[in-house]
Structures are given as structure tokens and as C-alpha cells.
Design a protein around this motif. Structure first.
Motif, mmCIF file in Angstrom:
data_model
loop_
_atom_site.group_PDB
_atom_site.id
_atom_site.type_symbol
_atom_site.label_atom_id
_atom_site.label_comp_id
_atom_site.label_asym_id
_atom_site.label_seq_id
_atom_site.Cartn_x
_atom_site.Cartn_y
_atom_site.Cartn_z
ATOM 1 N N LEU A 294 43.382 -48.416 -12.326
ATOM 2 C CA LEU A 294 42.339 -47.770 -11.784
ATOM 3 C C LEU A 294 41.040 -48.827 -11.511
ATOM 4 C CD1 LEU A 294 40.815 -45.256 -10.666
ATOM 5 C CD2 LEU A 294 40.105 -44.743 -13.019
ATOM 6 N N GLN A 295 40.844 -49.524 -12.414
ATOM 7 C CA GLN A 295 39.699 -50.530 -12.551
ATOM 8 C C GLN A 295 39.906 -51.566 -11.567
ATOM 9 O OE1 GLN A 295 39.757 -51.606 -16.755
ATOM 10 N NE2 GLN A 295 37.799 -50.486 -17.032
ATOM 11 N N LYS A 296 41.158 -51.945 -11.295
ATOM 12 C CA LYS A 296 41.564 -52.942 -10.187
ATOM 13 C C LYS A 296 41.353 -52.458 -8.984
ATOM 14 C CE LYS A 296 44.664 -55.514 -13.060
ATOM 15 N NZ LYS A 296 46.205 -56.020 -13.425
ATOM 16 N N ALA A 297 41.847 -51.181 -8.709
ATOM 17 C CA ALA A 297 41.763 -50.384 -7.483
ATOM 18 C C ALA A 297 40.326 -50.400 -7.116
ATOM 19 C CB ALA A 297 42.521 -49.194 -7.455
ATOM 20 N N LEU A 298 39.424 -49.981 -8.005
ATOM 21 C CA LEU A 298 37.872 -49.578 -7.719
ATOM 22 C C LEU A 298 37.333 -50.996 -7.296
ATOM 23 C CD1 LEU A 298 37.233 -47.255 -10.744
ATOM 24 C CD2 LEU A 298 36.912 -46.708 -8.289
ATOM 25 N N VAL A 299 37.710 -52.240 -7.892
ATOM 26 C CA VAL A 299 37.025 -53.253 -7.468
ATOM 27 C C VAL A 299 37.473 -53.744 -5.917
ATOM 28 C CG1 VAL A 299 37.482 -55.724 -8.072
ATOM 29 C CG2 VAL A 299 37.000 -54.434 -9.692
ATOM 30 N N LYS A 300 38.919 -53.367 -5.569
ATOM 31 C CA LYS A 300 39.267 -53.800 -4.396
ATOM 32 C C LYS A 300 38.336 -52.939 -3.284
ATOM 33 C CE LYS A 300 44.130 -55.390 -5.317
ATOM 34 N NZ LYS A 300 44.082 -56.375 -4.534
ATOM 35 N N GLN B 205 32.927 -56.142 -6.654
ATOM 36 C CA GLN B 205 32.783 -56.476 -8.054
ATOM 37 C C GLN B 205 31.691 -56.067 -8.725
ATOM 38 O OE1 GLN B 205 33.416 -60.584 -7.924
ATOM 39 N NE2 GLN B 205 35.291 -60.688 -7.333
ATOM 40 N N ASN B 206 30.551 -55.720 -8.116
ATOM 41 C CA ASN B 206 29.355 -55.400 -8.791
ATOM 42 C C ASN B 206 29.359 -54.308 -9.542
ATOM 43 O OD1 ASN B 206 27.280 -57.557 -8.104
ATOM 44 N ND2 ASN B 206 28.239 -57.275 -6.015
ATOM 45 N N PHE B 207 30.224 -53.263 -9.554
ATOM 46 C CA PHE B 207 30.231 -52.025 -10.001
ATOM 47 C C PHE B 207 31.023 -52.306 -11.474
ATOM 48 C CE2 PHE B 207 29.408 -50.446 -5.911
ATOM 49 C CZ PHE B 207 28.724 -49.433 -6.150
ATOM 50 N N LEU B 208 31.744 -53.213 -11.759
ATOM 51 C CA LEU B 208 32.650 -53.247 -12.808
ATOM 52 C C LEU B 208 32.558 -54.585 -13.658
ATOM 53 C CD1 LEU B 208 35.374 -51.303 -11.341
ATOM 54 C CD2 LEU B 208 34.432 -50.749 -13.201
ATOM 55 N N ASP C 111 30.907 -44.427 -13.754
ATOM 56 C CA ASP C 111 29.989 -44.641 -12.642
ATOM 57 C C ASP C 111 30.525 -45.122 -11.453
ATOM 58 O OD1 ASP C 111 28.145 -43.793 -14.376
ATOM 59 O OD2 ASP C 111 27.082 -45.482 -14.734
ATOM 60 N N ALA C 112 31.637 -46.092 -11.550
ATOM 61 C CA ALA C 112 32.289 -46.371 -10.319
ATOM 62 C C ALA C 112 33.110 -45.464 -9.629
ATOM 63 C CB ALA C 112 33.190 -47.840 -10.697
ATOM 64 N N VAL C 113 33.795 -44.583 -10.597
ATOM 65 C CA VAL C 113 34.497 -43.396 -10.056
ATOM 66 C C VAL C 113 33.519 -42.668 -9.240
ATOM 67 C CG1 VAL C 113 36.025 -41.467 -10.438
ATOM 68 C CG2 VAL C 113 36.482 -43.687 -11.693
ATOM 69 N N ILE C 114 32.401 -42.356 -9.848
ATOM 70 C CA ILE C 114 31.341 -41.442 -8.957
ATOM 71 C C ILE C 114 30.960 -42.041 -7.763
ATOM 72 C CG2 ILE C 114 29.049 -40.286 -9.133
ATOM 73 C CD1 ILE C 114 29.714 -40.118 -12.208
ATOM 74 N N ALA C 115 30.710 -43.495 -7.605
ATOM 75 C CA ALA C 115 30.230 -44.076 -6.618
ATOM 76 C C ALA C 115 31.324 -43.973 -5.551
ATOM 77 C CB ALA C 115 30.024 -45.428 -6.870
ATOM 78 N N PHE C 116 32.737 -43.970 -5.731
ATOM 79 C CA PHE C 116 34.050 -43.824 -4.579
ATOM 80 C C PHE C 116 33.721 -42.495 -4.329
ATOM 81 C CE2 PHE C 116 38.007 -42.476 -3.821
ATOM 82 C CZ PHE C 116 38.239 -43.416 -2.681
ATOM 83 N N MET D 13 30.546 -31.210 -6.297
ATOM 84 C CA MET D 13 31.645 -30.901 -7.496
ATOM 85 C C MET D 13 32.776 -31.878 -7.518
ATOM 86 S SD MET D 13 30.281 -28.025 -8.546
ATOM 87 C CE MET D 13 31.948 -27.474 -9.459
ATOM 88 N N GLU D 14 33.125 -32.561 -6.246
ATOM 89 C CA GLU D 14 34.140 -33.669 -6.279
ATOM 90 C C GLU D 14 33.651 -34.835 -7.271
ATOM 91 O OE1 GLU D 14 36.973 -33.145 -5.862
ATOM 92 O OE2 GLU D 14 36.816 -31.295 -4.823
ATOM 93 N N HIS D 15 32.072 -35.071 -7.519
ATOM 94 C CA HIS D 15 31.588 -36.192 -7.876
ATOM 95 C C HIS D 15 31.498 -35.950 -9.566
ATOM 96 C CE1 HIS D 15 29.265 -36.213 -3.870
ATOM 97 N NE2 HIS D 15 30.713 -36.217 -3.838
ATOM 98 N N ASP D 16 32.716 -36.010 -10.062
ATOM 99 C CA ASP D 16 32.546 -35.775 -11.508
ATOM 100 C C ASP D 16 32.924 -36.816 -12.325
ATOM 101 O OD1 ASP D 16 35.345 -35.977 -10.859
ATOM 102 O OD2 ASP D 16 35.827 -33.887 -11.594
ATOM 103 N N GLY D 17 33.575 -38.005 -11.744
ATOM 104 C CA GLY D 17 33.707 -39.191 -12.771
ATOM 105 C C GLY D 17 35.087 -39.239 -13.242
ATOM 106 N N ARG D 18 36.042 -38.216 -12.804
ATOM 107 C CA ARG D 18 37.207 -38.265 -13.358
ATOM 108 C C ARG D 18 38.239 -38.588 -12.092
ATOM 109 N NH1 ARG D 18 38.412 -33.218 -17.357
ATOM 110 N NH2 ARG D 18 36.411 -33.449 -18.863
ATOM 111 N N ALA D 19 39.358 -39.392 -12.211
ATOM 112 C CA ALA D 19 40.330 -39.793 -11.412
ATOM 113 C C ALA D 19 41.580 -38.775 -11.461
ATOM 114 C CB ALA D 19 40.676 -41.162 -11.669
#
Length: 350
Positions: free
Chosen positions: A40-46, A50-53, A75-80, A90-96
Motif C-alpha cells: 500500500l505504501q509503495k502504491a501511494l508513493v507512485k 514521495q513527500n507524503f511518506l 494521512d497519505a490514504v486520506i490525501a488520496f 464519509m470516504e475520507h476515513d484513512g482506511r484502505a
């Protein structure tokens, strides 16, 4: 839909994609499956850049991430999620979960980036076709400036050569605007800036906010209300109404946040200068040599002056000159760093 290679070969991700078992990957405690979180972290960076993680990749982005679903990953999940589900709070809950992973998978299969997070990406100074970056500079409300007036005064460029030098070399698609600030929270100028950004930002264009003095306080409210992830937010000696000013407590999403200030003038109860909770880059200049020298000189000139009830110092000509001077010093020093970093980001040297 087919899954990206990052999302195949892990049973915990299968669970989350199919909305069964433990369902969504979520923050600790307890720690979730390390391999799933690393993917998940690698996907978020792509997708976000990079600045989020940065903390999640302690050994560099060419090495494995830590696999911990902590505050930074959340925080990166919420940003996405804010990008993928605009206006759907309601979708901005930080869970994947299934919906978030599905959208993330779509973006990966489409080629990743362009989500406004910054972080590398090719093309030199040219953003992806259709993207328009927006830079807003919100200066102070003093010096007779009318709140909200656009492109009016060079006051904002204390500490940097000029507006022209800042804009020189930026991508041609960058939209730039200067506004005068307003000392009050909830001011009309805040909405004007938000409207300007939403009207001019295109595609996955990045948003850069720079403010100083009262404008510095208001950029945090703008970021809070905007509903977009700000790529870079910087404030130089934000002038808050008091230590309890609500703008210091606001939440917002920013790929990078710098809040430069001095606390020396707080002893006079005119304005409050200090840290902002949601900003990861708070820096107090008060211990720097030029600021300690100014405070030493002030004390020598007003030795024996009694304090007001509550411990705040009285205002006289010496103290007022000191307040004005350290404020200018902090704005100039903060601006020098803020504009330089903003230009690096906008030119692609992140």
C-alpha cells in the motif's frame, strides 16, 4: 478489473479488495499485515509522490518501506481519498478498503502520478498535458492595503529579490496570483482565494500557498476549507489574534508545510506568533542570533519597565519598534526559504 502487480499475491489485500474477513487495512494498533501495508505504501508513493511518506521509507525510496500503518500512512490514504472521492467526506476515513483500493488500483494501472502530491515525475519543467498549477501568495493586511486587493503591492516579497525573479523559469502553465490579506478569521478574502484556486487549477495541477503576517494566518484556513491536498504550504510569521486563535488548530492536507515564526513579540499581547498543530514544519526563529541580539538590545533600553497585569510587557516607542522589527525579520527570513522551496517544487526539483 485486473489488479496492479503491487496488489497481487497477498491474501490480506485479497480480503480488503473483496470486502471480507478483516476487510479494510487500517491504522495500528494492532499492526496490520506488514507485507500488505508495504505494498500500500509503495502504491501511494507512485500515485501521490514521495513527500507524503518520507518517514515510512527510512532507508530511502529505493528500499523497502517500514510496513507500519501509522499516522503518516493514514494521512497519505486520506490525501488520496480526498482526490478520489471529492466532497464525499464519509470516504475520507484513512482506511484502505475495497473502494479506496479499487480507485488506487485504477490509478496505478493508468500510470500512477498526476495526483497533486508532487514527488519526482518526469518532464522537466513541463507538467503533464492538461495540468495547471496554481500559486497564491497572501500578504499582510497592513500598510494601508485593502483586504483582498489583487496584485497590488510588493510587500509580499520582503526577503526575496522580486515577484518577477520568483516567477522566472516556472512552467508556462503555472497560474500565479497575489492577494492582500485580512486580519480576521473567516474573512471574505479566504473565500475569494478558494474560488480563484478552484477556477484555475486544472487536472492534477498542484496548489502552492504562501502567506505572511495576517495572510500567513489565513493560509491555514484556506487549506482547511479548500478540500484539496495542497502540495506546498508556507507561512512567514503568521499573525494570529491570540494564542487561542482557531486557525492554529485547523486540520488540512499538505504534501509539505513550513511555518516560520518568532515568539519574542508575544510578550506584548499585540498578536500571537507560534506553531500550528497540523503543520509538520514549525520553526521558531527566536533562538537565531539576529533575534537574540535584537531582544538583548531591547532589554538594555527598557530595563526596569514594569509589566502589565498578566505578565505582558508595556508598549513604548522602543518596544513598538522592536515588535515591528522582529516581525519584518521573521517575514523576510521565512519568505527567503518559502519562495525558494516553492520554486524548486514547481520546477520539478522535489
Amino acid at each position: 478489473m485486473a489488479r496492479h502487480e503491487l496488489f497481487t499475491g497477498n491474501t490480506r489485500l485479497d480480503e480488503a479488495f473483496d470486502n471480507r474477513g478483516r476487510k479494510a487495512l487500517k491504522p495500528a494498533p494492532p499492526f496490520d499485515d506488514f507485507d500488505a501495508v508495504r505494498r500500500l505504501q509503495k502504491a501511494l508513493v507512485k500515485v501521490l509522490g514521495q513527500n507524503f511518506l518520507k518517514k515510512s521509507f527510512p532507508n530511502g525510496f529505493d528500499k523497502e518501506p517500514d510496513g507500519k500503518y501509522g499516522q503518516e500512512t493514514m494521512d497519505a490514504v486520506i490525501a488520496f481519498q480526498r482526490q478520489a472521492f471529492p466532497g464525499q467526506i464519509m470516504e475520507h476515513d484513512g482506511r484502505a478498503g475495497a473502494k479506496t483500493l479499487g480507485k488506487l488500483n485504477e490509478r496505478l494501472l493508468a500510470g500512477g502520478g498526476g495526483g497533486g502530491g508532487g514527488g519526482g515525475g518526469g518532464g522537466g519543467n513541463q507538467p503533464p498535458a492538461g495540468n495547471v498549477d496554481v500559486v497564491v501568495v497572501l500578504q499582510g493586511a497592513g500598510a494601508g492595503n485593502s483586504p483582498g486587493l489583487e496584485d497590488a503591492s510588493p510587500q509580499a516579497f520582503v526577503g526575496v529579490p522580486s515577484a518577477e525573479s520568483f516567477k522566472s523559469g516556472l512552467p508556462a502553465s503555472t497560474i500565479y496570483k497575489l492577494f492582500n490579506g485580512d486580519p480576521s478569521p473567516g474573512a471574505a478574502v479566504v473565500q475569494r482565494v478558494i474560488d480563484f484556486i478552484k477556477a484555475n487549477r486544472k487536472g492534477g495541477g498542484r496548489v502552492v500557498l504562501i502567506g505572511m503576517s495576517s495572510g500567513g494566518a489565513n493560509v491555514f484556513e484556506i487549506a482547511n476549507r479548500l478540500g484539496l491536498t495542497v502540495r506546498f504550504l508556507a507561512s512567514s510569521d503568521a499573525a494570529f489574534s491570540s494564542s487561542t486563535d482557531g486557525r492554529r488548530q485547523l486540520g488540512f492536507q499538505a504534501g509539505e508545510c513550513k511555518n516560520f515564526f518568532q515568539t519574542l513579540s508575544n510578550q506584548f499581547k499585540q498578536e500571537f506568533h507560534g506553531p500550528v498543530n497540523a503543520c509538520g514544519g514549525n520553526r521558531d526563529f527566536s533562538g537565531d542570533s539576529e533575534f537574540t541580539s535584537a531582544e538583548t538590545a531591547r532589554k538594555l533600553k527598557v530595563a526596569g519597565l514594569a509589566a502589565l497585569p498578566g505578565g505582558f510587557l508595556k508598549i513604548n516607542s522602543v518596544n513598538q519598534a522592536f515588535i515591528d522589527n522582529v516581525h519584518r525579520m521573521a517575514v523576510a527570513k521565512g519568505n527567503a526559504e518559502a519562495f525558494s522551496r516553492a520554486k524548486e517544487i514547481l520546477k520539478g526539483a522535489t
